[in-house]
Design a protein around this motif. Structure first.
Motif, mmCIF file in Angstrom:
data_model
loop_
_atom_site.group_PDB
_atom_site.id
_atom_site.type_symbol
_atom_site.label_atom_id
_atom_site.label_comp_id
_atom_site.label_asym_id
_atom_site.label_seq_id
_atom_site.Cartn_x
_atom_site.Cartn_y
_atom_site.Cartn_z
ATOM 1 N N LEU A 89 1.124 -0.672 0.294
ATOM 2 C CA LEU A 89 -0.251 0.016 -0.181
ATOM 3 C C LEU A 89 0.721 1.055 0.065
ATOM 4 O O LEU A 89 1.883 1.620 0.602
ATOM 5 N N TYR A 90 0.577 2.034 -1.027
ATOM 6 C CA TYR A 90 1.060 3.565 -0.491
ATOM 7 C C TYR A 90 1.178 4.092 0.744
ATOM 8 O O TYR A 90 -0.136 4.240 1.588
ATOM 9 N N VAL A 91 2.224 4.407 1.222
ATOM 10 C CA VAL A 91 2.245 4.729 2.950
ATOM 11 C C VAL A 91 1.400 6.324 2.517
ATOM 12 O O VAL A 91 1.164 6.935 3.773
ATOM 13 N N ASP A 92 1.751 6.771 1.981
ATOM 14 C CA ASP A 92 1.328 8.289 2.022
ATOM 15 C C ASP A 92 -0.893 8.675 2.174
ATOM 16 O O ASP A 92 -1.661 8.933 2.719
ATOM 17 N N ALA A 96 -3.586 9.587 4.467
ATOM 18 C CA ALA A 96 -4.418 10.571 4.219
ATOM 19 C C ALA A 96 -5.433 9.906 4.827
ATOM 20 O O ALA A 96 -6.942 10.422 4.856
ATOM 21 N N LEU A 97 -6.292 8.740 4.978
ATOM 22 C CA LEU A 97 -6.870 8.156 5.384
ATOM 23 C C LEU A 97 -7.506 8.657 6.878
ATOM 24 O O LEU A 97 -8.265 9.038 7.770
ATOM 25 N N LYS A 98 -6.499 9.580 7.764
ATOM 26 C CA LYS A 98 -6.334 9.941 9.135
ATOM 27 C C LYS A 98 -8.084 11.300 8.838
ATOM 28 O O LYS A 98 -8.733 11.528 9.826
ATOM 29 N N SER A 99 -7.719 11.803 7.312
ATOM 30 C CA SER A 99 -8.888 12.908 7.113
ATOM 31 C C SER A 99 -10.240 12.386 6.872
ATOM 32 O O SER A 99 -10.872 13.567 7.129
ATOM 33 N N ARG A 100 -10.203 10.674 6.408
ATOM 34 C CA ARG A 100 -11.812 10.572 6.679
ATOM 35 C C ARG A 100 -12.453 9.699 7.821
ATOM 36 O O ARG A 100 -13.319 9.655 7.914
ATOM 37 N N TYR A 101 -11.265 9.504 8.762
ATOM 38 C CA TYR A 101 -11.775 8.627 10.551
ATOM 39 C C TYR A 101 -12.992 9.376 11.006
ATOM 40 O O TYR A 101 -12.482 10.633 10.704
ATOM 41 N N ARG A 102 -13.478 8.694 11.128
ATOM 42 C CA ARG A 102 -14.957 9.330 11.554
ATOM 43 C C ARG A 102 -14.983 8.794 13.084
ATOM 44 O O ARG A 102 -16.431 9.367 13.924
ATOM 45 N N GLY A 103 -13.943 7.971 13.234
ATOM 46 C CA GLY A 103 -14.414 7.773 15.018
ATOM 47 C C GLY A 103 -14.531 6.242 15.552
ATOM 48 O O GLY A 103 -14.617 5.194 14.048
ATOM 49 N N ASN A 115 -8.549 -0.211 0.307
ATOM 50 C CA ASN A 115 -8.083 -0.806 -0.840
ATOM 51 C C ASN A 115 -8.112 0.051 -1.437
ATOM 52 O O ASN A 115 -7.693 0.311 -3.079
ATOM 53 N N HIS A 116 -8.183 1.393 -1.644
ATOM 54 C CA HIS A 116 -8.340 2.289 -2.678
ATOM 55 C C HIS A 116 -6.678 2.904 -2.239
ATOM 56 O O HIS A 116 -5.945 3.737 -2.918
ATOM 57 N N CYS A 117 -6.256 2.264 -1.891
ATOM 58 C CA CYS A 117 -4.477 2.681 -0.916
ATOM 59 C C CYS A 117 -3.128 1.720 -1.680
ATOM 60 O O CYS A 117 -2.069 2.005 -1.759
ATOM 61 N N LEU A 118 -3.906 0.335 -2.423
ATOM 62 C CA LEU A 118 -3.284 -0.465 -2.571
ATOM 63 C C LEU A 118 -2.200 0.399 -3.673
ATOM 64 O O LEU A 118 -2.613 0.505 -4.393
ATOM 65 N N PHE A 119 -0.713 -0.071 -4.214
ATOM 66 C CA PHE A 119 0.331 -0.043 -5.092
ATOM 67 C C PHE A 119 -0.109 -0.849 -6.027
ATOM 68 O O PHE A 119 -0.330 -0.682 -7.311
ATOM 69 N N ASP A 120 -0.141 -1.969 -5.829
ATOM 70 C CA ASP A 120 -1.002 -3.320 -6.760
ATOM 71 C C ASP A 120 -2.004 -3.707 -6.606
ATOM 72 O O ASP A 120 -2.505 -4.504 -5.312
ATOM 73 N N PRO A 121 -2.696 -3.477 -7.014
ATOM 74 C CA PRO A 121 -4.299 -3.768 -7.245
ATOM 75 C C PRO A 121 -4.360 -4.960 -6.902
ATOM 76 O O PRO A 121 -5.632 -6.062 -6.400
ATOM 77 N N LYS A 122 -3.956 -6.370 -7.242
ATOM 78 C CA LYS A 122 -3.779 -7.572 -7.838
ATOM 79 C C LYS A 122 -3.783 -8.372 -5.846
ATOM 80 O O LYS A 122 -3.337 -9.670 -6.109
ATOM 81 N N CYS A 123 -2.408 -7.486 -5.507
ATOM 82 C CA CYS A 123 -1.898 -8.028 -4.171
ATOM 83 C C CYS A 123 -2.849 -8.445 -3.252
ATOM 84 O O CYS A 123 -3.983 -8.663 -3.197
ATOM 85 N N ALA A 124 -2.672 -9.219 -2.040
ATOM 86 C CA ALA A 124 -3.114 -9.644 -1.297
ATOM 87 C C ALA A 124 -3.893 -8.817 -0.610
ATOM 88 O O ALA A 124 -4.037 -7.385 -0.848
ATOM 89 N N THR A 125 -5.271 -9.069 0.324
ATOM 90 C CA THR A 125 -6.155 -8.298 0.839
ATOM 91 C C THR A 125 -5.751 -7.445 2.410
ATOM 92 O O THR A 125 -4.992 -9.090 2.831
ATOM 93 N N PRO A 126 -5.529 -6.590 2.954
ATOM 94 C CA PRO A 126 -4.974 -5.810 3.538
ATOM 95 C C PRO A 126 -5.624 -6.442 4.637
ATOM 96 O O PRO A 126 -6.966 -6.712 4.816
ATOM 97 N N SER A 127 -5.227 -6.605 5.608
ATOM 98 C CA SER A 127 -6.100 -6.764 7.115
ATOM 99 C C SER A 127 -6.130 -5.934 8.082
ATOM 100 O O SER A 127 -5.897 -4.631 7.443
ATOM 101 N N ILE A 128 -6.455 -6.403 9.133
ATOM 102 C CA ILE A 128 -7.503 -5.103 9.623
ATOM 103 C C ILE A 128 -6.271 -4.296 10.477
ATOM 104 O O ILE A 128 -6.265 -3.376 10.877
ATOM 105 N N ASP A 129 -5.091 -5.051 10.464
ATOM 106 C CA ASP A 129 -3.844 -4.411 11.129
ATOM 107 C C ASP A 129 -3.126 -3.821 9.638
ATOM 108 O O ASP A 129 -2.200 -3.259 10.967
ATOM 109 N N HIS A 133 0.926 -0.701 11.356
ATOM 110 C CA HIS A 133 1.701 -0.855 11.283
ATOM 111 C C HIS A 133 2.307 0.649 9.813
ATOM 112 O O HIS A 133 2.764 0.916 10.003
ATOM 113 N N GLY A 134 1.031 0.719 9.107
ATOM 114 C CA GLY A 134 1.349 2.112 8.288
ATOM 115 C C GLY A 134 1.467 2.846 8.862
ATOM 116 O O GLY A 134 2.157 4.521 8.405
ATOM 117 N N LEU A 135 0.712 3.123 10.059
ATOM 118 C CA LEU A 135 0.958 4.672 10.563
ATOM 119 C C LEU A 135 2.217 5.234 11.516
ATOM 120 O O LEU A 135 2.677 5.878 11.644
#
Length: 703
Positions: A89-92, A96-103, A115-129, A133-135
């Motif tokens: 996933l793109y780290v940036d 940027a999702l911080k501005s979308r987080y509603r609580g 899924n909108h942060c994926l660098f390779d759209p065909k990669c494995a599904t990101p987990s809830i964790d 790691h990303g922040l």
């Protein structure tokens, strides 16, 4: 950070030569580190925890370098992780999702945004964790569930103990469900203290990191080693471990005999929702716990780490010790166990009703996953063998956590509502719904005599392909067969055992092994056999006796002993007997073999009539002339049949094919398919039937 290279409580597996081969490729080194960490169950469980690395990649749209995070994808296992199992996933964009987080009330909607942060759209599904790691600002991060750390994280005084061990090098974040908010809290913790070497998540696990893959690896091992040392120095100091022993251990043979005797009944009761596969262990750590004074106090508290809980349910079912159960008659024992299961189901339903939300998924299987029997061991039941085994590993980890927490403080389980919110999390439900549908024989256990021979092994493979666990019993080629089947169909799904079908002791020993390995049996295939082709004058009494013993007596004894297990389970079952076209056709020079095969056929009909009311089906498959790969065509049998027909041995395959209506050679795989169709549900309302697999021999038509 110091660089300790000698460890007592964890395994240092780093190979510098291997690392040098991977130098220059950060992703390969990250995969290497992940696999090493996952190889030691003291560091994390199967599929537990996750790891990551942040590297610079070339953006395919702009051609500019951008930071990208590679992280273990949803449902993966770091011990076997490959690039294909990673999300990137793109780290940036994650930031940027911080501005979308509603609580906290809107946590679940963030997962779709990953899924909108994926660098390779065909990669494995990101987990809830992923945001955990990303922040965080670190290049290499390890998130694990080591017993020693969770023991501290799940203790009443965990935060104070953390400070005693590490001072201000570690931070503490109280329990909360993984998600974007927890990622924000991790980020805040390191912003407030940039010198941290790790973070403990209350009741959950450990985060550690480093600037290189090796630094992260060493940091992780050191922190876990320090926690392990702290616990070891305190075991038994505050009070006896688990309050001391209430019951004495029995010897191993007694434990296993008791387990094998009870396990089919437990499996039958645990399979009221769907058919389950079992696992049994009498690991020393389990015995210490189940024989202790504190068992009744600690078991109801359940587990703490979410990964433990998801595999083991809210709490285990605890049985009375064997001495009390031994005083009961068979009917009283069954009534007692039935009552225990009914009470557990009712308690689970009440837990569901207390904790459910308006949008909660429907209640799932209310049966226990973990069953503890003092002095005997632990039983776990799940949809397949691997899941049952892993559940046992997770509960053993939970035992280790309780032991450590009680040694230094007081164990605190996961609050009931929190446990429910994880178990019935809509994201978890969505993951379950995405899983492939079970195969036709999932949850079934097949016991195949003659299982290492050509036809027997083909039957084993056909059943394994449809999801069954198999026990191949025979006199030879046991290790080779087990190794081959496990290599191709999974290490958990195949077992081989020695047997002499004319000897009840060896039959029972092999059935006992099947029961301890898988929980019981569902499908019995009597395939053991041999062939002797001689005219009347040349047939000896020895020839006659061995054919009657192996084919007829063997089928009788195996069926008789296996039915005992089928009845304990109360789940019905299948017996499939491999007879022969010769049981129907009167051919030349075949008096002893043909008579034995006819006896097998009629015994099958007799058993079908007797066992039908118990939903135990008995059917027969009649092969003919399975030459390739079949043991019975080796040696004198082929020569005898060639002599009877006045042809050479080399001419036999063509001879048998030409005499059939379909002009087809019969293969071992053809017989295996016939067995499969009898047991996979396709013919669930058929019993007492005969299926000829002979290419069409008119004289063998059943009429």
């Amino acid at each position: 950070m110091s660089k300790t290279l000698t460890f007592r409580h964890v395994s240092y597996l780093w190979d510098e030569a291997k690392a040098l081969e991977l130098a220059g490729n950060e992703v390969d080194l990250f995969i290497y580190r992940s696999n090493l960490l996952g190889a030691d169950l003291r560091l994390t469980n199967y599929a537990g925890g996750n790891t990551s690395v942040k590297i610079m990649e070339t953006d395919p749209l702009t051609g500019q370098p951008v930071p990208v995070m590679w992280v273990k994808g949803s449902g993966g296992d770091i011990g076997t992780l490959t690039k294909a199992g990673c999300a990137n996933l793109y780290v940036d964009r994650l930031h940027a999702l911080k501005s979308r987080y509603r609580g906290l009330e809107f946590e679940d909607e963030m997962v779709e945004l990953f899924n909108h942060c994926l660098f390779d759209p065909k990669c494995a599904t990101p987990s809830i964790d992923t945001p955990l790691h990303g922040l965080l600002p670190y290049k290499h991060i390890d998130h694990l569930h080591p017993d020693a750390l969770i023991a501290i994280a799940a203790s009443k005084d965990g935060e104070a103990i953390m400070k005693e061990i590490w001072g201000n090098q570690m931070a503490w974040i109280p329990w909360q469900r993984p998600g974007f908010d927890l990622g924000l809290k991790l980020e805040q913790a390191v912003q407030e203290n940039p010198n941290l070497r790790g973070i403990i998540l209350g009741g959950h696990g450990l985060f550690t990191w480093g600037e290189t893959s090796y630094e992260s690896y060493i940091n992780t091992l050191e922190v876990i080693e320090q926690a392990s040392e702290y616990l070891e120095q305190r075991y038994g100091k505050k009070s006896p471990v688990f309050g001391g022993a209430r019951l004495e251990n029995t010897d191993e043979q007694t434990r296993k005999n008791r387990a094998a005797d009870l396990m089919p009944t437990l499996r039958g009761l645990a399979s009221s929702y769907r058919r389950m596969i079992g696992h049994y262990t009498d690991d020393a750590r389990v015995l210490e716990y189940i024989n202790s004074n504190d068992l009744d106090r600690l078991a109801p508290k359940g587990t703490s780490c979410p990964d433990h809980f998801l595999r083991t349910k809210i709490r285990p079912l605890v049985l009375d010790e064997p001495e009390k159960l031994a005083q009961k008659s068979a009917d009283e024992l069954k009534a007692y166990l039935t009552g225990k299961f009914e009470a557990y189901r009712a308690d689970y339903a009440a837990y569901y009703e207390r904790c459910k939300h308006d949008n909660s998924p429907a209640m799932r299987d209310p049966n226990p996953v973990v069953i503890l029997w003092p002095t005997v061991g632990m039983f776990t039941f799940a949809k397949d063998k691997q899941t049952a085994r892993v559940a046992a590993e997770f509960y053993t980890n939970a035992i280790n956590v309780m032991k450590g927490a009680e040694a230094v403080s007081e164990y605190v389980g996961l609050p009931e509502q929190e446990a429910f919110d994880i178990e019935y999390w809509l994201l978890e439900e969505a993951k379950l719904q995405r899983m492939p549908k079970p195969k036709s024989l999932s949850g079934k256990i097949a016991y195949v005599t003659g299982g290492t021979g050509g036809i027997g092994k083909a039957i084993c493979e056909a059943l394994l392909q449809e999801g069954a666990c198999i026990v191949a019993v025979d006199r030879n080629l046991l290790d080779e067969t087990q190794t081959d089947l496990r290599k191709r169909y999974g290490k958990d799904n195949a077992l081989s055992a020695a047997i002499d079908v004319t000897d009840v002791a060896t039959i029972n020993d092999s059935l006992r092994q099947a029961t301890l390995q898988f929980g019981g049996v569902d499908i019995i295939v009597n395939c053991a056999g041999l062939s002797i082709s001689k005219p009347l004058a040349e047939t000896t009494q020895k020839d006659w006796d061995i054919l009657q013993d192996v084919l007829v007596k063997g089928q009788f004894l195996v069926s008789q002993e296996a039915v005992v297990i089928l009845r304990k389970q109360g789940l019905g079952g299948d017996i499939v007997n491999i007879a022969s076209k010769n049981g129907l056709v009167a051919g030349p020079n075949n008096v002893a073999y043909g008579t034995a095969k006819a006896a097998q056929l009629h015994m099958s009909r007799l058993l079908a009539a007797e066992l039908g009311p118990e939903k135990i089906r008995v059917n027969t498959v009649n092969p003919d002339a399975v030459l390739r790969g079949s043991k019975i065509w080796e040696g004198e049998w082929a020569a005898g049949r060639a002599k009877a027909y006045g042809i050479s041995i080399e001419e036999l395959p063509a001879h048998y094919a030409k005499r059939t209506l379909l002009n087809e050679e019969i293969l071992a795989e053809d017989i295996a398919k016939a067995v499969r169709v009898f047991v996979d549900g396709s013919l669930s309302k058929s019993t007492g039937n005969v299926l000829n697999v002979d290419g069409g021999v008119a004289m063998a038509f059943v009429r």
